[in-house]
Design an enzyme around this catalytic site. Structure first.
Site, mmCIF file in Angstrom:
data_model
loop_
_atom_site.group_PDB
_atom_site.id
_atom_site.type_symbol
_atom_site.label_atom_id
_atom_site.label_comp_id
_atom_site.label_asym_id
_atom_site.label_seq_id
_atom_site.Cartn_x
_atom_site.Cartn_y
_atom_site.Cartn_z
ATOM 1 N N LYS A 108 0.844 -1.206 0.000
ATOM 2 C CA LYS A 108 0.000 0.000 0.000
ATOM 3 C C LYS A 108 0.874 1.248 0.000
ATOM 4 C CE LYS A 108 -3.817 2.109 2.656
ATOM 5 N NZ LYS A 108 -4.651 1.983 3.872
ATOM 6 N N SER A 156 -9.545 1.936 3.211
ATOM 7 C CA SER A 156 -8.722 2.642 2.246
ATOM 8 C C SER A 156 -7.707 1.759 1.529
ATOM 9 C CB SER A 156 -7.988 3.774 2.957
ATOM 10 O OG SER A 156 -7.120 3.244 3.939
ATOM 11 N N SER A 166 -9.508 -0.244 7.496
ATOM 12 C CA SER A 166 -8.998 -0.173 6.123
ATOM 13 C C SER A 166 -8.311 -1.410 5.576
ATOM 14 C CB SER A 166 -8.046 1.006 5.983
ATOM 15 O OG SER A 166 -8.797 2.164 5.780
HETATM 16 N N1 GLN Z 1 -12.858 4.321 6.635
HETATM 17 C C1 GLN Z 1 -12.191 4.790 7.808
HETATM 18 C C2 GLN Z 1 -11.832 6.250 7.641
HETATM 19 O O1 GLN Z 1 -12.084 6.778 6.609
HETATM 20 C C3 GLN Z 1 -11.015 3.968 8.115
HETATM 21 C C4 GLN Z 1 -9.816 4.301 7.336
HETATM 22 C C5 GLN Z 1 -8.631 3.497 7.705
HETATM 23 O O2 GLN Z 1 -8.729 2.472 8.385
HETATM 24 N N2 GLN Z 1 -7.466 3.968 7.270
HETATM 25 O O3 GLN Z 1 -11.292 6.861 8.527
#
Ligand code: GLN
Length: 484
Positions: A79, A154, A178
């Site tokens: 990532k 994400s 994420s």
């Molecule tokens: N969807 C969550 C957010 O937007 C989690 C994102 C993540 O785990 N990086 O904060």
């Protein structure tokens, strides 16, 4: 060789036994990426030279008949929030569009030391803020199961690349779901370890008390191999734990009979899609058939999880992202006359709408006069949420729940409604607030053939048990697929 079903032991054995070479294997992945990724959009950068150099090293070992390290010759992708020396790392943001890091993050350094071949860097929501990968400044990612749908976020690129066979496995990050939510949307395994289990050194910070690095893979065993490789104390991250790292793979086959599986009604309430509910409930019955005891538990503060998460996460983000100011590295706005104009224009042009929204929310929550009402309150509720788990884990070994209230939604469906997007995180954020480990594994599909994921949450530093239970379920599912 079928790249789509290739696992870590499979890839390593093929190189070790000289059925292929690590170099040829990497090249076949690059060909597949060249053919399939234009439709999917998982990769932001490829690092062929570095991959081939590591593959050549592994081929030389195999040619001498030496034992390959645990990930010898295995193609993995990363990532783009994990920094990689000499390889452009953007965190999905324009503000880091020209950033070439001068060092490697610990997780990647450990993978490569174990022989992994890094193929490239994977798309994600900008600074890992999002649940659909649509906040990437570069391009969206399409779900390989249905190109009109999101892969989740994400770590959408990590999940999509793994599901589409464009990498054997991937690393992602999980601040509020994420790793687990995209794993569930794309039908792969995603593991968020305990806070402190894996070093965050070189992970571009979103919310430092919630950020975790972890694997996405096709099988539970692959996730166990990757976790064992990247876990353990790192002097470069003072929050990494001093604890020994168990041999997760050796523990996978230990019996699960008699283990207590907790089910919390708070995770099966309003907003949960019926198909997801039925599938996860059927999976829970499967655990009973495997000899586990199903025990009802209560996590009474769960309804405060989303507001608490979105205060703590935005507050930490507003502080972490202050470093992107156009001065030391990254994008700098052109044609500015004063210092403050440079800061403002750089951040205005370099950051996307969701990131700006969070910086504003976080700055507000931390500002004098509101700090006690929001930030301090959220920290107190965070303690209550953690205690909910501590109480539950006095009665059960793990807790099973849906990973996400729905299967993958359509691209564009929630982009104009940030609150609806935040609600997609309802079952995942609490594990980050509490710091406990969680794994998402596939447990079925919708009538539209979209994957459904189930989440198994465990006690602090007890990844071994969640992996073992996940593995038992995965094996029983495979044998029932084979016998049907
Ligand atoms: N969807 C969550 C957010 O937007 C989690 C994102 C993540 O785990 N990086 O904060």
């Amino acid at each position: 060789m079928n790249l789509s079903s290739l696992t870590i032991p499979g890839a390593r054995a093929a190189v070790q036994e000289r059925k292929t070479t690590a170099t040829a294997l990497a090249e076949s992945f690059y060909r597949k990426i060249g053919k399939d990724d234009p439709q999917i959009g998982a990769y932001l950068a490829l690092c062929r030279e570095r991959a081939i150099s590591k593959a050549t090293e592994m081929d030389a070992l195999a040619a001498k008949g030496e034992n390959l390290p645990p990930l010898g010759g295995v193609p993995i992708a990363i990532k783009d929030v994990l920094v990689t020396k000499g390889i452009r790392t953007t965190a999905g943001s324009k503000i880091l569009g020209n950033f070439i890091p001068p060092y490697d993050c610990t997780a990647v350094a450990r993978l490569e030391a174990a022989g992994a071949v890094m193929l490239g860097k994977l798309n994600c929501d900008e600074f890992a803020m999002g649940s659909s990968n649509e906040n990437s400044a570069w391009k969206p990612v399409h779900n390989p199961h249905d190109l009109s749908r999101v892969p989740g976020g994400s770590s959408g690129g990590s999940a999509a690349a793994t599901a589409a066979g464009m990498a054997v496995a991937a690393l992602g990050s999980d601040t509020g779901g994420s790793i687990r939510q995209p794993a569930s949307f794309c039908g792969v395994v995603g593991l968020k370890p305990t806070y402190g289990r894996v070093s965050r050194y070189g992970l571009i910070a979103f919310a430092s008390s919630l950020d975790h690095v972890g694997p996405l893979a096709k099988t539970v065993k692959d996730a166990a191999i990757l976790l064992r490789t990247i876990a353990g104390r790192d002097p470069m991250d003072s929050t990494s734990a001093e604890l020994p790292v168990p041999n997760y793979v050796a523990e996978l086959d230990k019996p699960v009979r008699g283990l207590k599986i907790g089910v919390a009604k708070e995770y099966f309430g309003q907003g949960l899609d019926n198909e997801v509910r039925n599938t996860v409930e059927a999976a829970i019955q499967k655990f009973a058939a495997l000899g586990c005891e199903i025990v009802e538990v209560s996590l009474p503060h769960t309804r405060y999880a989303i507001p608490t998460y979105y205060i703590v996460a935005t507050a930490e983000a507003s502080s972490n992202l202050a470093r992107f100011d156009g001065v030391r590295y990254g994008y700098r706005a052109a044609g500015v006359r004063t210092l403050s104009e440079m800061y403002r224009r750089t951040r205005d042009q370099g950051l996307g709408a969701e990131v700006k929204r969070r910086i504003m929310l976080g700055s507000y929550a931390l500002s004098a006069g509101y700090y006690d009402a929001y930030y301090l309150k959220a920290q107190k509720v965070r303690t209550l949420l953690t205690r909910d788990f501590e109480d539950a884990f006095t009665k059960v070994d793990v807790i099973v729940a849906p990973t996400s209230p729905t299967a993958a939604f359509k691209l564009g469906e929630k982009v104009d409604d940030p609150l609806a997007m935040y609600l997609a995180d309802i079952y995942t954020v609490t594990a980050n607030l509490a710091g406990i480990p969680g794994i998402s594994i596939p447990c079925g599909e919708t009538t539209e053939k979209l994957p459904i994921g189930m989440q198994i949450l465990g006690k602090h530093f007890d990844e071994a048990t969640i992996l073992r239970i996940a593995h038992a379920y995965e094996s029983s599912r495979q044998s029932s697929v084979l016998s049907s």
